[in-house]
Scaffold this active site. Structure first.
Site, PDB file in Angstrom:
ATOM      1  N   THR A 196       0.777  -1.333  -0.021  1.00  0.00           N
ATOM      2  CA  THR A 196      -0.025  -0.021   0.082  1.00  0.00           C
ATOM      3  C   THR A 196       0.801   1.336  -0.081  1.00  0.00           C
ATOM      4  O   THR A 196       0.502   2.347  -0.698  1.00  0.00           O
ATOM      5  CB  THR A 196      -0.931  -0.067   1.256  1.00  0.00           C
ATOM      6  OG1 THR A 196      -1.524  -1.143   1.256  1.00  0.00           O
ATOM      7  CG2 THR A 196      -1.760   1.175   1.364  1.00  0.00           C
ATOM      8  N   THR A 222       0.781  -3.342   9.366  1.00  0.00           N
ATOM      9  CA  THR A 222       1.170  -4.742   9.236  1.00  0.00           C
ATOM     10  C   THR A 222       1.392  -5.378  10.490  1.00  0.00           C
ATOM     11  O   THR A 222       1.936  -5.025  11.464  1.00  0.00           O
ATOM     12  CB  THR A 222       2.462  -4.790   8.553  1.00  0.00           C
ATOM     13  OG1 THR A 222       2.830  -6.131   8.302  1.00  0.00           O
ATOM     14  CG2 THR A 222       3.457  -4.011   8.930  1.00  0.00           C
ATOM     15  N   ASP A 224       2.531  -8.137  10.832  1.00  0.00           N
ATOM     16  CA  ASP A 224       4.024  -8.902  11.138  1.00  0.00           C
ATOM     17  C   ASP A 224       4.994  -7.858  11.554  1.00  0.00           C
ATOM     18  O   ASP A 224       6.091  -8.328  12.014  1.00  0.00           O
ATOM     19  CB  ASP A 224       4.534  -9.245   9.616  1.00  0.00           C
ATOM     20  CG  ASP A 224       3.679 -10.193   9.152  1.00  0.00           C
ATOM     21  OD1 ASP A 224       2.693 -10.731   9.693  1.00  0.00           O
ATOM     22  OD2 ASP A 224       3.691 -10.587   7.772  1.00  0.00           O
ATOM     23  N   ARG A 269       5.517 -13.434   7.319  1.00  0.00           N
ATOM     24  CA  ARG A 269       5.992 -14.004   5.889  1.00  0.00           C
ATOM     25  C   ARG A 269       7.506 -13.637   5.687  1.00  0.00           C
ATOM     26  O   ARG A 269       8.155 -14.579   5.580  1.00  0.00           O
ATOM     27  CB  ARG A 269       5.080 -13.215   4.821  1.00  0.00           C
ATOM     28  CG  ARG A 269       3.888 -13.718   4.766  1.00  0.00           C
ATOM     29  CD  ARG A 269       3.030 -12.740   3.585  1.00  0.00           C
ATOM     30  NE  ARG A 269       3.865 -12.759   2.425  1.00  0.00           N
ATOM     31  CZ  ARG A 269       3.647 -13.769   1.619  1.00  0.00           C
ATOM     32  NH1 ARG A 269       2.632 -14.615   1.550  1.00  0.00           N
ATOM     33  NH2 ARG A 269       4.419 -13.663   0.398  1.00  0.00           N
ATOM     34  N   MET A 382      -7.924 -15.517  13.345  1.00  0.00           N
ATOM     35  CA  MET A 382      -8.278 -15.054  14.732  1.00  0.00           C
ATOM     36  C   MET A 382      -7.495 -13.866  15.104  1.00  0.00           C
ATOM     37  O   MET A 382      -7.879 -12.866  15.623  1.00  0.00           O
ATOM     38  CB  MET A 382      -8.146 -16.058  15.745  1.00  0.00           C
ATOM     39  CG  MET A 382      -9.100 -17.226  15.874  1.00  0.00           C
ATOM     40  SD  MET A 382      -8.381 -18.435  17.147  1.00  0.00           S
ATOM     41  CE  MET A 382      -8.257 -17.347  18.553  1.00  0.00           C
ATOM     42  N   ARG A 384      -5.952 -11.790  13.161  1.00  0.00           N
ATOM     43  CA  ARG A 384      -6.060 -10.406  12.349  1.00  0.00           C
ATOM     44  C   ARG A 384      -7.389  -9.926  12.337  1.00  0.00           C
ATOM     45  O   ARG A 384      -7.350  -8.715  12.196  1.00  0.00           O
ATOM     46  CB  ARG A 384      -5.965 -11.345  10.651  1.00  0.00           C
ATOM     47  CG  ARG A 384      -4.556 -11.585  10.169  1.00  0.00           C
ATOM     48  CD  ARG A 384      -4.774 -12.069   8.824  1.00  0.00           C
ATOM     49  NE  ARG A 384      -5.824 -12.037   8.023  1.00  0.00           N
ATOM     50  CZ  ARG A 384      -5.821 -11.570   6.746  1.00  0.00           C
ATOM     51  NH1 ARG A 384      -4.644 -11.430   6.049  1.00  0.00           N
ATOM     52  NH2 ARG A 384      -6.917 -11.542   6.178  1.00  0.00           N
TER      53      ARG A 384
END
EC number: 2.7.1.11
Length: 460
Positions: A196, A222, A224, A269, A382, A384
């Site tokens: 984004t 994010t 992460d 990731r 769950m 997110r």
């Protein structure tokens, strides 16, 4: 001038030069922009102290830790403008027309950011034209806008997900900028991850090329926590909190069975921040696998040998794996190697089921006839989908307010983010390019190793 008192036990060290990372202002390219007093001055409820307003001289250093024993560096220290309200603004509130868009995957706190953007624009600056863009970037040209006001967004901070609906992909620069120009938007708030932010950079550059009176603002999101420069991204602390629940469940299952193993796959990731922080917080994890560290299964020093020893000692074990870990070990076809998602990211194979299968096969091969129980938990959706916790809600609020203050002052092409505990304006190009990997040479990874006593997976 009065001399500064110096303690006899203190020592003075010179600092390298400071390089300020400047933020573009609409006044740089658009002549005759108005300079208006901040309407907060006229608030009937709050009368700001003179120190309330910040100036371009208020800065935040990116680097605050130094080793004075090493030779002095000639490299300049990076500094950023401090985020906050300015005494004078560049937009007449009556003329402000706002678009807010959420893109990419879900993250705790999205609705809080949207809500606080709307409420602060409305209450602090008197903005009345605020619209939500549905379905991510493609919504600029393919979906109806949602008109927003404080009543509409009143309880959004209590909800998970994004009330504006999100999507990946759909980035058509010409159509997006054309829609911004046609609809008369002059402040665009883009909430999303690194993809984004890269899209927002392109929009900003095209807006600059067309010399439009439009401020582009990025709010990095994010789960992460892999966006660089900033201390952390919103939603991360909530993610760690929910991840702990999954680890606790895995631990209960594991210690309640003979040779029980609890396997938990967490998001991450490209970076293992959630796995690392959840492991340090839980103290129940025996091994944490992250993308930054390669591991192997077979042989001396491998994962199977370690788990065998841990099961013989404790009778159970808990294993946490980040989704990006072990991708080099999972067999894949040539077509799978080239596959990308709608955001242009490489498609990762699912490490959780693969590792579960490998563990079951190992036990059947090396321990035939012995009891073995493996419980696999994947709490990804769950984590997110939950609302933000108190800490993240506060963080989201301050990010939203910081973004608004910068936009109203005429700044554009920037991201609001926390640096060393303070809020700063960072050029959006820097944020889009920066990464935040786990530093496995840092003290935090050493702490994790001291907690788990896991192998370093260094083959001779």
């Amino acid at each position: 001038m009065e001399s500064m008192h110096t303690s006899p036990n203190s020592t003075t060290f010179p600092l390298p030069p400071i390089e300020l990372q400047t933020i573009p202002n609409l006044s740089d390219t658009i002549p005759n922009l108005p300079t208006l007093p901040n309407p907060i001055d006229k608030s009937p409820y709050y009368h700001p102290d003179p120190s309330f307003y910040l100036s371009s001289c208020d800065v935040i250093l990116r680097q605050i830790i130094f080793d004075f024993s090493s030779s002095s560096s000639s490299s300049p220290l990076l500094a950023y403008h401090r985020a906050g309200p300015r005494r004078f603004i560049r937009f007449d509130s009556d003329d402000v027309r706002v678009a807010i868009v959420t893109c990419g995957g879900l993250c705790p706190g999205l609705n809080t950011v949207i809500r606080e953007l709307v409420v602060a624009l409305w209450d602090l600056y008197g903005v009345r034209q605020i619209f939500g863009v549905q379905s991510g970037y493609r919504g600029f040209y393919s979906a109806d806008m949602v008109e927003l006001n404080p009543r509409v967004v009143d309880n959004w901070h209590l909800r998970g997900g994004t009330a504006l609906v999100t999507s990946r992909g759909g980035f058509d620069l010409e159509k997006i900028v054309g829609a911004i120009e046609k609809r008369g938007f002059n402040q665009v708030y883009c909430i999303g991850g690194d993809g984004t932010m890269r899209g927002a950079v392109k929009i900003f550059n095209e807006i600059q090329r067309r010399k439009l009176h439009v401020s582009i603002i990025g709010i990095p999101k994010t789960v992460d926590n892999d966006i660089g420069i900033i201390d952390r991204s919103f939603g991360f602390q909530t993610a760690v909190e929910i991840a702990l629940q999954a680890i606790h469940a895995a631990h209960v299952e594991a210690e309640s069975a003979v040779n029980g193993v609890g396997l938990v796959k967490l998001m991450g990731r490209n970076t293992g921040h959630i796995a690392l922080h959840a492991t340090l917080s839980s103290r129940d994890v025996d091994c944490c696998l992250i993308p930054e560290i390669d591991f192997y299964l077979e042989g001396k020093g491998g994962l199977f040998e370690f788990l065998d020893q841990r099961l013989r000692k404790n009778g159970h074990a808990v294993l946490v794996v980040a989704e990006g870990a072990g991708q080099n070990l999972i067999p894949r076809t040539e077509s799978q190697k080239a596959e990308e998602d709608e955001s242009g990211n490489p498609v990762f194979l699912d490490v959780g089921p693969w590792l579960k299968s490998e563990l079951n096969n190992w036990w059947k091969r090396d321990h035939p006839g012995e009891l073995f129980t493996l419980k696999y938990i994947d709490p990804t959706y769950m984590i997110r989908a939950v609302p933000a916790n108190a800490t993240d809600n506060l963080y989201c609020t301050l990010l939203a307010h910081s973004s608004i203050h910068g936009a109203m002052a005429g700044y554009t092409g920037f991201v609001s983010g926390q640096i060393n505990g303070n809020y700063a304006y960072i050029p959006i190009e820097e944020v889009a390019a920066a990464k935040n990997a786990v530093d496995v040479k840092d003290h935090k990874w050493a702490w994790l190793r001291s907690v788990t006593n896991q192998p370093d997976f260094q083959q001779a």
